[in-house]
Design a protein around this motif. Structure first.
Motif, PDB file in Angstrom:
ATOM      1  N   VAL A 220      -0.279  15.734  -6.669  1.00  0.00           N
ATOM      2  CA  VAL A 220       0.451  15.384  -7.893  1.00  0.00           C
ATOM      3  C   VAL A 220       1.840  16.011  -7.794  1.00  0.00           C
ATOM      4  CG1 VAL A 220      -1.660  15.317  -9.275  1.00  0.00           C
ATOM      5  CG2 VAL A 220      -0.345  17.429  -9.146  1.00  0.00           C
ATOM      6  N   HIS A 221       2.768  15.527  -8.619  1.00  0.00           N
ATOM      7  CA  HIS A 221       4.068  16.190  -8.646  1.00  0.00           C
ATOM      8  C   HIS A 221       4.413  16.698 -10.036  1.00  0.00           C
ATOM      9  CE1 HIS A 221       6.187  12.838 -10.592  1.00  0.00           C
ATOM     10  NE2 HIS A 221       5.690  12.018  -9.709  1.00  0.00           N
ATOM     11  N   SER A 222       3.577  16.392 -11.022  1.00  0.00           N
ATOM     12  CA  SER A 222       3.785  16.893 -12.367  1.00  0.00           C
ATOM     13  C   SER A 222       2.480  16.744 -13.122  1.00  0.00           C
ATOM     14  CB  SER A 222       4.895  16.105 -13.074  1.00  0.00           C
ATOM     15  OG  SER A 222       4.954  16.458 -14.447  1.00  0.00           O
ATOM     16  N   TYR A 223       2.274  17.615 -14.120  1.00  0.00           N
ATOM     17  CA  TYR A 223       1.070  17.504 -14.946  1.00  0.00           C
ATOM     18  C   TYR A 223       1.291  16.588 -16.140  1.00  0.00           C
ATOM     19  CZ  TYR A 223      -1.134  21.187 -12.243  1.00  0.00           C
ATOM     20  OH  TYR A 223      -1.694  21.912 -11.227  1.00  0.00           O
ATOM     21  N   ASN A 226       1.947  10.753 -17.511  1.00  0.00           N
ATOM     22  CA  ASN A 226       2.424   9.519 -16.902  1.00  0.00           C
ATOM     23  C   ASN A 226       2.760   9.674 -15.416  1.00  0.00           C
ATOM     24  OD1 ASN A 226       2.296   8.049 -19.347  1.00  0.00           O
ATOM     25  ND2 ASN A 226       4.248   8.940 -20.003  1.00  0.00           N
ATOM     26  N   SER A 227       2.609  10.866 -14.891  1.00  0.00           N
ATOM     27  CA  SER A 227       2.964  11.101 -13.490  1.00  0.00           C
ATOM     28  C   SER A 227       1.870  10.566 -12.566  1.00  0.00           C
ATOM     29  CB  SER A 227       3.166  12.597 -13.236  1.00  0.00           C
ATOM     30  OG  SER A 227       4.254  13.087 -13.977  1.00  0.00           O
ATOM     31  N   PRO A 228       2.260   9.901 -11.483  1.00  0.00           N
ATOM     32  CA  PRO A 228       1.257   9.361 -10.557  1.00  0.00           C
ATOM     33  C   PRO A 228       0.601  10.466  -9.738  1.00  0.00           C
ATOM     34  CG  PRO A 228       3.447   9.037  -9.689  1.00  0.00           C
ATOM     35  CD  PRO A 228       3.623   9.587 -11.078  1.00  0.00           C
ATOM     36  N   ASN A 229      -0.596  10.191  -9.261  1.00  0.00           N
ATOM     37  CA  ASN A 229      -1.277  11.095  -8.346  1.00  0.00           C
ATOM     38  C   ASN A 229      -1.995  10.250  -7.314  1.00  0.00           C
ATOM     39  OD1 ASN A 229      -4.091  10.490  -9.331  1.00  0.00           O
ATOM     40  ND2 ASN A 229      -3.287  11.410 -11.207  1.00  0.00           N
ATOM     41  N   ALA A 230      -2.537  10.882  -6.305  1.00  0.00           N
ATOM     42  CA  ALA A 230      -3.192  10.123  -5.246  1.00  0.00           C
ATOM     43  C   ALA A 230      -4.225  10.995  -4.550  1.00  0.00           C
ATOM     44  CB  ALA A 230      -2.175   9.612  -4.231  1.00  0.00           C
ATOM     45  N   PHE A 232      -5.170  12.254  -1.412  1.00  0.00           N
ATOM     46  CA  PHE A 232      -4.198  12.291  -0.325  1.00  0.00           C
ATOM     47  C   PHE A 232      -4.742  11.897   1.043  1.00  0.00           C
ATOM     48  CE2 PHE A 232      -5.434  16.809  -1.041  1.00  0.00           C
ATOM     49  CZ  PHE A 232      -5.985  17.124   0.193  1.00  0.00           C
ATOM     50  N   HIS A 233      -6.002  12.133   1.359  1.00  0.00           N
ATOM     51  CA  HIS A 233      -6.495  11.723   2.678  1.00  0.00           C
ATOM     52  C   HIS A 233      -6.338  10.212   2.861  1.00  0.00           C
ATOM     53  CE1 HIS A 233      -8.783  15.536   2.045  1.00  0.00           C
ATOM     54  NE2 HIS A 233      -8.531  15.700   3.336  1.00  0.00           N
ATOM     55  N   ALA A 234      -6.838   9.477   1.885  1.00  0.00           N
ATOM     56  CA  ALA A 234      -6.777   8.010   1.968  1.00  0.00           C
ATOM     57  C   ALA A 234      -5.344   7.508   1.834  1.00  0.00           C
ATOM     58  CB  ALA A 234      -7.652   7.396   0.880  1.00  0.00           C
ATOM     59  N   GLN A 235      -4.547   8.157   0.957  1.00  0.00           N
ATOM     60  CA  GLN A 235      -3.176   7.692   0.734  1.00  0.00           C
ATOM     61  C   GLN A 235      -2.312   7.876   1.972  1.00  0.00           C
ATOM     62  OE1 GLN A 235      -2.108   6.243  -2.425  1.00  0.00           O
ATOM     63  NE2 GLN A 235      -0.724   5.480  -0.833  1.00  0.00           N
ATOM     64  N   LEU A 236      -2.459   9.005   2.670  1.00  0.00           N
ATOM     65  CA  LEU A 236      -1.680   9.230   3.889  1.00  0.00           C
ATOM     66  C   LEU A 236      -1.973   8.149   4.926  1.00  0.00           C
ATOM     67  CD1 LEU A 236      -2.006  13.109   4.365  1.00  0.00           C
ATOM     68  CD2 LEU A 236      -0.011  11.843   3.558  1.00  0.00           C
ATOM     69  N   LEU A 237      -3.239   7.828   5.085  1.00  0.00           N
ATOM     70  CA  LEU A 237      -3.611   6.801   6.070  1.00  0.00           C
ATOM     71  C   LEU A 237      -3.082   5.435   5.660  1.00  0.00           C
ATOM     72  CD1 LEU A 237      -7.291   7.946   6.752  1.00  0.00           C
ATOM     73  CD2 LEU A 237      -5.354   8.119   8.338  1.00  0.00           C
ATOM     74  N   ALA A 238      -3.196   5.114   4.374  1.00  0.00           N
ATOM     75  CA  ALA A 238      -2.687   3.818   3.895  1.00  0.00           C
ATOM     76  C   ALA A 238      -1.174   3.731   4.077  1.00  0.00           C
ATOM     77  CB  ALA A 238      -3.052   3.627   2.424  1.00  0.00           C
ATOM     78  N   ASP A 239      -0.475   4.820   3.768  1.00  0.00           N
ATOM     79  CA  ASP A 239       0.985   4.824   3.926  1.00  0.00           C
ATOM     80  C   ASP A 239       1.378   4.707   5.396  1.00  0.00           C
ATOM     81  OD1 ASP A 239       1.224   5.113   1.214  1.00  0.00           O
ATOM     82  OD2 ASP A 239       1.627   7.266   1.265  1.00  0.00           O
ATOM     83  N   PHE A 240       0.657   5.404   6.256  1.00  0.00           N
ATOM     84  CA  PHE A 240       0.953   5.313   7.693  1.00  0.00           C
ATOM     85  C   PHE A 240       0.791   3.879   8.176  1.00  0.00           C
ATOM     86  CE2 PHE A 240      -0.488   5.027  12.071  1.00  0.00           C
ATOM     87  CZ  PHE A 240       0.539   5.690  12.738  1.00  0.00           C
ATOM     88  N   HIS A 241      -0.287   3.231   7.777  1.00  0.00           N
ATOM     89  CA  HIS A 241      -0.534   1.868   8.251  1.00  0.00           C
ATOM     90  C   HIS A 241       0.489   0.884   7.697  1.00  0.00           C
ATOM     91  CE1 HIS A 241      -4.027   2.984  10.458  1.00  0.00           C
ATOM     92  NE2 HIS A 241      -4.713   3.367   9.397  1.00  0.00           N
ATOM     93  N   THR A 242       0.997   1.133   6.493  1.00  0.00           N
ATOM     94  CA  THR A 242       2.052   0.272   5.959  1.00  0.00           C
ATOM     95  C   THR A 242       3.338   0.440   6.755  1.00  0.00           C
ATOM     96  OG1 THR A 242       1.098   0.351   3.724  1.00  0.00           O
ATOM     97  CG2 THR A 242       3.416  -0.289   3.912  1.00  0.00           C
ATOM     98  N   VAL A 243       3.696   1.696   7.059  1.00  0.00           N
ATOM     99  CA  VAL A 243       4.894   1.942   7.875  1.00  0.00           C
ATOM    100  C   VAL A 243       4.719   1.329   9.261  1.00  0.00           C
ATOM    101  CG1 VAL A 243       6.289   3.722   8.992  1.00  0.00           C
ATOM    102  CG2 VAL A 243       5.531   4.034   6.636  1.00  0.00           C
ATOM    103  N   GLU A 244       3.527   1.482   9.831  1.00  0.00           N
ATOM    104  CA  GLU A 244       3.257   0.893  11.153  1.00  0.00           C
ATOM    105  C   GLU A 244       3.399  -0.625  11.103  1.00  0.00           C
ATOM    106  OE1 GLU A 244      -0.403   0.487  14.390  1.00  0.00           O
ATOM    107  OE2 GLU A 244      -0.795   0.815  12.265  1.00  0.00           O
ATOM    108  N   GLU A 245       2.867  -1.228  10.054  1.00  0.00           N
ATOM    109  CA  GLU A 245       2.964  -2.678   9.889  1.00  0.00           C
ATOM    110  C   GLU A 245       4.420  -3.120   9.819  1.00  0.00           C
ATOM    111  OE1 GLU A 245       1.047  -5.871   6.785  1.00  0.00           O
ATOM    112  OE2 GLU A 245       2.077  -4.146   5.933  1.00  0.00           O
ATOM    113  N   LEU A 246       5.221  -2.427   9.022  1.00  0.00           N
ATOM    114  CA  LEU A 246       6.641  -2.766   8.908  1.00  0.00           C
ATOM    115  C   LEU A 246       7.346  -2.593  10.246  1.00  0.00           C
ATOM    116  CD1 LEU A 246       7.486  -1.048   5.496  1.00  0.00           C
ATOM    117  CD2 LEU A 246       7.222  -3.496   5.925  1.00  0.00           C
ATOM    118  N   GLY A 247       7.002  -1.516  10.958  1.00  0.00           N
ATOM    119  CA  GLY A 247       7.617  -1.271  12.263  1.00  0.00           C
ATOM    120  C   GLY A 247       7.307  -2.372  13.259  1.00  0.00           C
TER     121      GLY A 247
END
Length: 260
Positions: A220-223, A226-230, A232-247
């Protein structure tokens, strides 16, 4: 105390994480070996994007090492700090990968404003707000970028908060709403025992409090509500695969430009 994830989810996360380095290495090599026409485009592609994709893999390895998905109990503070720092580095570099791809494309095709003036920094990005550059991107790739708008919003929100407002943070533990009153009662009695010098009771109450704590792998970045949270294990992998896809997709377009 059981892990947050099921046994099946733990296997899926670990198997996906184990493949990250190979995928990052392959994509990095493809960008390094590609012949770019513009020297500055090559710089953004190789010392920018390719270096960052490698950093993303290292960040994932560090986070999974410090706080593995099969973790049980409350983690040590040093593990929390190590994971938090690497998640922060991941977010900055994931956003940077998108910027590097945009700059590489703009420089490689010689994109300009309608009057021939070079694009300004704020006009270079992978969303339709950067309209001059957006019109130069092939339609199939533009459709995919449009589909990924929620992801761009997610990564920009985390990056902006990290860089300009509140840093990303892993709460050390949480207490179920059903146990809050009991936890607070034990907290008061704990302090009363400490003030009274009853060390034995103090330690007993601490142990009871520990049983009410649970670790949740959230970033999280704030309590603020309305602040988003995630998760993180799953989010890091999803973000990596999105960057890989774009690349990979942009690499195909760079290949088309060079006729290879």
């Amino acid at each position: 105390m059981a892990s947050y994830f099921t046994a099946e989810q733990i296997d899926e996360l670990k198997n996906a994480a184990e493949k990250v380095f190979a995928k990052a290495g392959e994509l990095k090599e493809q960008y390094v070996r590609h012949t770019f026409r513009d020297p500055k485009a090559r710089e953004h592609a190789v010392t920018g994007f390719a270096r960052r994709i490698d950093s993303l893999a290292h960040c994932i390895e560090a986070v999974f090492g410090a706080l593995p998905p099969d973790l049980e109990g409350i983690p040590e503070r040093t593990a929390l700090v190590e994971a938090s720092v690497n998640i922060q580095a991941f977010v900055i570099n994931a956003a940077g990968c998108c910027d590097n791809l945009a700059w590489t494309w703009a420089l490689e095709i010689g994109a300009t404003q309608p009057d021939g003036v070079p694009l300004l920094q704020r006009q270079i990005g992978l969303t339709s707000e950067c309209q001059h550059l957006w019109r130069t991107i092939p339609e199939p790739l533009r459709r995919l970028l449009t589909e990924r708008r929620p992801w761009f919003k997610h990564i920009k929100g985390f990056r902006d908060s990290l860089a300009h407002r509140i840093p990303l943070y892993i709460p050390p533990y949480t207490v179920s709403p059903d146990n809050i009153d009991e936890y607070n009662r034990l907290e008061k009695e704990n302090w009363d025992a400490l003030i009274a010098g009853d060390v034995a009771l103090h330690e007993s109450l601490l142990q009871q409090q520990e049983k009410l704590k649970r670790f949740l792998p959230f970033i999280v970045h704030s309590y603020d509500d309305n602040s988003p949270n995630a998760v993180f294990h799953a989010q890091l992998l999803a973000d990596f695969h999105t960057v890989e896809e774009l690349g990979q997709l942009f690499l195909a377009e760079f290949d088309a430009l060079s006729g290879s």
